[in-house]
Design a protein around this motif. Structure first.
Motif, PDB file in Angstrom:
ATOM      1  N   ASN A 286      -3.322  60.283  81.945  1.00  0.00           N
ATOM      2  CA  ASN A 286      -4.568  59.964  82.958  1.00  0.00           C
ATOM      3  C   ASN A 286      -4.503  58.377  83.025  1.00  0.00           C
ATOM      4  O   ASN A 286      -4.809  58.000  84.397  1.00  0.00           O
ATOM      5  CB  ASN A 286      -5.785  60.428  82.387  1.00  0.00           C
ATOM      6  CG  ASN A 286      -6.158  61.923  82.626  1.00  0.00           C
ATOM      7  OD1 ASN A 286      -5.338  62.622  83.543  1.00  0.00           O
ATOM      8  ND2 ASN A 286      -7.130  62.180  82.369  1.00  0.00           N
ATOM      9  N   VAL A 348     -18.187  60.924  87.896  1.00  0.00           N
ATOM     10  CA  VAL A 348     -17.712  61.584  86.913  1.00  0.00           C
ATOM     11  C   VAL A 348     -17.665  60.424  85.647  1.00  0.00           C
ATOM     12  O   VAL A 348     -17.942  60.936  84.485  1.00  0.00           O
ATOM     13  CB  VAL A 348     -16.427  61.855  87.135  1.00  0.00           C
ATOM     14  CG1 VAL A 348     -15.643  62.409  85.985  1.00  0.00           C
ATOM     15  CG2 VAL A 348     -16.287  63.007  88.174  1.00  0.00           C
ATOM     16  N   THR A 358     -13.514  61.614  74.691  1.00  0.00           N
ATOM     17  CA  THR A 358     -12.756  62.565  75.575  1.00  0.00           C
ATOM     18  C   THR A 358     -13.226  62.231  76.997  1.00  0.00           C
ATOM     19  O   THR A 358     -12.607  62.675  77.995  1.00  0.00           O
ATOM     20  CB  THR A 358     -13.019  64.056  75.322  1.00  0.00           C
ATOM     21  OG1 THR A 358     -14.546  64.181  75.030  1.00  0.00           O
ATOM     22  CG2 THR A 358     -12.280  64.438  74.017  1.00  0.00           C
ATOM     23  N   ARG A 359     -14.303  61.538  77.191  1.00  0.00           N
ATOM     24  CA  ARG A 359     -14.848  61.334  78.532  1.00  0.00           C
ATOM     25  C   ARG A 359     -14.519  60.015  79.043  1.00  0.00           C
ATOM     26  O   ARG A 359     -14.508  59.054  78.168  1.00  0.00           O
ATOM     27  CB  ARG A 359     -16.180  61.477  78.489  1.00  0.00           C
ATOM     28  CG  ARG A 359     -16.696  62.883  78.565  1.00  0.00           C
ATOM     29  CD  ARG A 359     -18.179  62.681  77.862  1.00  0.00           C
ATOM     30  NE  ARG A 359     -18.216  62.451  76.448  1.00  0.00           N
ATOM     31  CZ  ARG A 359     -18.242  63.520  75.339  1.00  0.00           C
ATOM     32  NH1 ARG A 359     -18.196  64.862  76.023  1.00  0.00           N
ATOM     33  NH2 ARG A 359     -18.225  63.391  74.232  1.00  0.00           N
ATOM     34  N   THR A 360     -14.305  59.638  80.287  1.00  0.00           N
ATOM     35  CA  THR A 360     -13.960  58.266  80.673  1.00  0.00           C
ATOM     36  C   THR A 360     -15.190  57.620  80.808  1.00  0.00           C
ATOM     37  O   THR A 360     -16.283  57.754  81.400  1.00  0.00           O
ATOM     38  CB  THR A 360     -13.290  58.381  82.160  1.00  0.00           C
ATOM     39  OG1 THR A 360     -12.214  59.099  81.926  1.00  0.00           O
ATOM     40  CG2 THR A 360     -13.190  57.055  82.830  1.00  0.00           C
ATOM     41  N   GLU A 395     -10.361  63.932  81.478  1.00  0.00           N
ATOM     42  CA  GLU A 395     -10.777  64.824  82.585  1.00  0.00           C
ATOM     43  C   GLU A 395      -9.542  65.310  83.442  1.00  0.00           C
ATOM     44  O   GLU A 395      -8.608  64.660  83.252  1.00  0.00           O
ATOM     45  CB  GLU A 395     -11.636  64.147  83.674  1.00  0.00           C
ATOM     46  CG  GLU A 395     -12.971  63.700  82.774  1.00  0.00           C
ATOM     47  CD  GLU A 395     -13.058  62.445  82.238  1.00  0.00           C
ATOM     48  OE1 GLU A 395     -14.135  62.013  81.854  1.00  0.00           O
ATOM     49  OE2 GLU A 395     -12.162  61.666  82.091  1.00  0.00           O
ATOM     50  N   ASP A 396      -9.728  66.235  84.481  1.00  0.00           N
ATOM     51  CA  ASP A 396      -8.858  66.401  85.240  1.00  0.00           C
ATOM     52  C   ASP A 396      -8.400  65.308  86.177  1.00  0.00           C
ATOM     53  O   ASP A 396      -9.291  64.616  86.707  1.00  0.00           O
ATOM     54  CB  ASP A 396      -9.210  67.619  86.375  1.00  0.00           C
ATOM     55  CG  ASP A 396      -9.392  68.951  85.411  1.00  0.00           C
ATOM     56  OD1 ASP A 396      -8.516  69.561  84.745  1.00  0.00           O
ATOM     57  OD2 ASP A 396     -10.534  69.644  85.613  1.00  0.00           O
ATOM     58  N   ASP A 399     -10.116  64.598  89.595  1.00  0.00           N
ATOM     59  CA  ASP A 399     -11.443  64.240  89.692  1.00  0.00           C
ATOM     60  C   ASP A 399     -11.709  62.882  89.232  1.00  0.00           C
ATOM     61  O   ASP A 399     -12.549  62.283  89.841  1.00  0.00           O
ATOM     62  CB  ASP A 399     -12.249  65.221  88.498  1.00  0.00           C
ATOM     63  CG  ASP A 399     -12.246  66.740  88.846  1.00  0.00           C
ATOM     64  OD1 ASP A 399     -12.181  67.013  90.255  1.00  0.00           O
ATOM     65  OD2 ASP A 399     -12.245  67.574  88.113  1.00  0.00           O
ATOM     66  N   LEU A 400     -10.858  62.384  88.442  1.00  0.00           N
ATOM     67  CA  LEU A 400     -10.954  61.089  88.075  1.00  0.00           C
ATOM     68  C   LEU A 400     -10.583  60.163  88.972  1.00  0.00           C
ATOM     69  O   LEU A 400     -11.464  59.237  89.443  1.00  0.00           O
ATOM     70  CB  LEU A 400     -10.023  60.907  86.874  1.00  0.00           C
ATOM     71  CG  LEU A 400     -10.151  59.557  86.071  1.00  0.00           C
ATOM     72  CD1 LEU A 400     -11.813  59.327  85.432  1.00  0.00           C
ATOM     73  CD2 LEU A 400      -9.398  59.558  84.813  1.00  0.00           C
TER      74      LEU A 400
END
Length: 414
Positions: A286, A348, A358-360, A395-396, A399-400
């Motif tokens: 990512n 997001v 795990t989240r940006t 994340e996908d 989406d990011l």
């Protein structure tokens, strides 16, 4: 027995030693004290025999986690702490004395810079150098130099230290070589491979991975012979000299300083560690996709990420980290876009301070975590007022990238 791979070893670490009722996880041990039927046995544990007495010096839960960390790093032993900063405080505070000299990378985490300032106030001489060049480290050495400290990838400017060159230098001069491996994790890089003496990991970040537990660790690689290190107290000169340093870090860092990792966060981190390799692959994929996307975006003036070929240490990072580049990046926006307005338009991405979740996560670095450092020190670290620190999550990808694109375009069209 056949040596298992990285993830298999972590997954099956607990059950390799006896666990009650066939459980596959070590249980949490929240007890503060541990009892013995025989007073002689209690005394023997106090005098160095393996065992538990008071939870400030460790529990079966933290010991199980330490075994996982040691296996990841390829070391001989580890000690866990309540936070990464507690781990660093234990290293510097127990192994350095007034009059000793430490050489540190100038590109280190703001809180670590503050800690080194505290050490300087206590009489430890500290020199900050550009550790991307081992010759600058060499030039800073003095007769009283005892230790060299670097991060693998700098937070937030992403400079990559000359880890191999500094390792060779420390070996030549018999210096303790301390590496902060937090931003790479032992999945991407192991300090033992470049001659590190001690490796620190903030377990709160990628190893734990889910933003719900704090912890830190120190791993001894077994490469340093502490028999000639003047700061080791006689009480800790037990067993092989290669173990003396970590024993002192543990005894003074936990017993004296009280930076103990409790059972519940230790358990959470241990479970999180099982998916480290899976998460890191997605983090890195990512991050590289986002860095390339932002580099080409009309709303961005500069991206700092080792995975980009334009990065000054790209080839070094490629060779050191196996073609992966971590999940931290710095971003500067074009003139005319207010960094606060941009951040507020993200949906997001979470506006928060942390890494390895795990989240940006994103924040304006100069105005938050590096604010107290002052403008002059920020300039030395390459942190402009518009500098955004981004910790890329899992994340996908669409989406990011889409979230950054919509926020940038909204600012450009405002």
């Amino acid at each position: 027995m056949k040596k298992n791979g990285f993830t298999t070893s972590i997954l099956h670490s607990d059950r390799r030693s006896p666990i009650e009722h066939g459980a596959v996880h070590k249980p949490m041990h929240p007890s503060s004290e541990y009892s013995y039927e025989d007073a002689r046995e209690l005394a023997a544990v106090f005098q160095g025999k393996a065992g538990f007495t008071y939870a400030r010096q460790g529990t079966p839960t933290s010991t199980a986690l330490e075994a996982k960390i040691t296996g990841m790093e390829g070391g001989v032993a580890s000690v866990s702490f309540a936070t990464g900063m507690a781990a660093l405080s234990a290293i510097f505070g127990t192994l350095l004395r007034s009059g000793d000299h430490l050489v540190s990378s100038q590109f280190v985490f703001g809180n670590t810079t503050s800690l080194l300032g505290t050490m300087a106030a206590l009489g430890v001489e500290v020199s900050f150098v550009d550790a991307t060049d081992a010759e600058q480290v060499r030039a800073a050495l003095r007769p009283n130099t005892r230790m060299v400290f670097v991060e693998t990838i700098a937070n937030p400017g992403t400079q990559v230290a000359d880890l191999s060159g500094i390792g060779a230098l420390c070996k030549q001069h018999n210096l303790v070589y301390v590496i902060d491996n937090t931003l790479t994790s032992p999945w991407m890089f192991r300090g033992i491979d470049v001659g590190a003496s001690l490796v620190m990991n903030s377990l709160s970040k990628y190893i734990g991975g889910h933003g719900h537990a704090l912890g830190g660790s120190v791993t001894d690689t077994g490469l340093y012979d502490w028999s000639g290190y003047a700061a080791i107290h006689d009480a800790y000169k037990k067993g092989a000299p290669t173990s003396w340093g970590l024993l002192q870090v543990k005894k003074k860092g936990l017993r004296d300083m009280g930076g103990t990792l409790a059972a519940e966060p230790a358990h959470r981190i241990a479970v999180g560690a099982e998916t480290l390799a899976l998460r890191m692959r997605k983090h890195c994929d990512n991050a590289l996709a986002l860095a390339r996307f932002l580099q080409a975006h009309e709303g961005v003036s500069k991206v700092y990420y080792p995975g980009l070929e334009e990065h000054p240490q790209h080839e070094r990072a490629k060779n050191l980290f196996g073609g992966r580049y971590g999940a931290l990046m710095g971003v500067e926006l074009v003139d005319g876009i207010d960094c606060f307005d941009f951040l507020n338009r993200l949906d997001v991405v979470i506006l928060a301070t942390h890494l390895g979740d795990t989240r940006t996560l994103a924040l304006p670095a100069a105005h938050t975590i590096y604010y107290e450092m002052g403008a002059e020190r920020r300039a030395q670290m390459g942190i402009a007022d518009s500098f955004l620190r981004i910790s890329v999550g899992i994340e996908d990808e669409a989406d990011l990238l889409g979230d950054f694109d919509q926020a940038l375009r909204a600012c450009l069209n405002a």
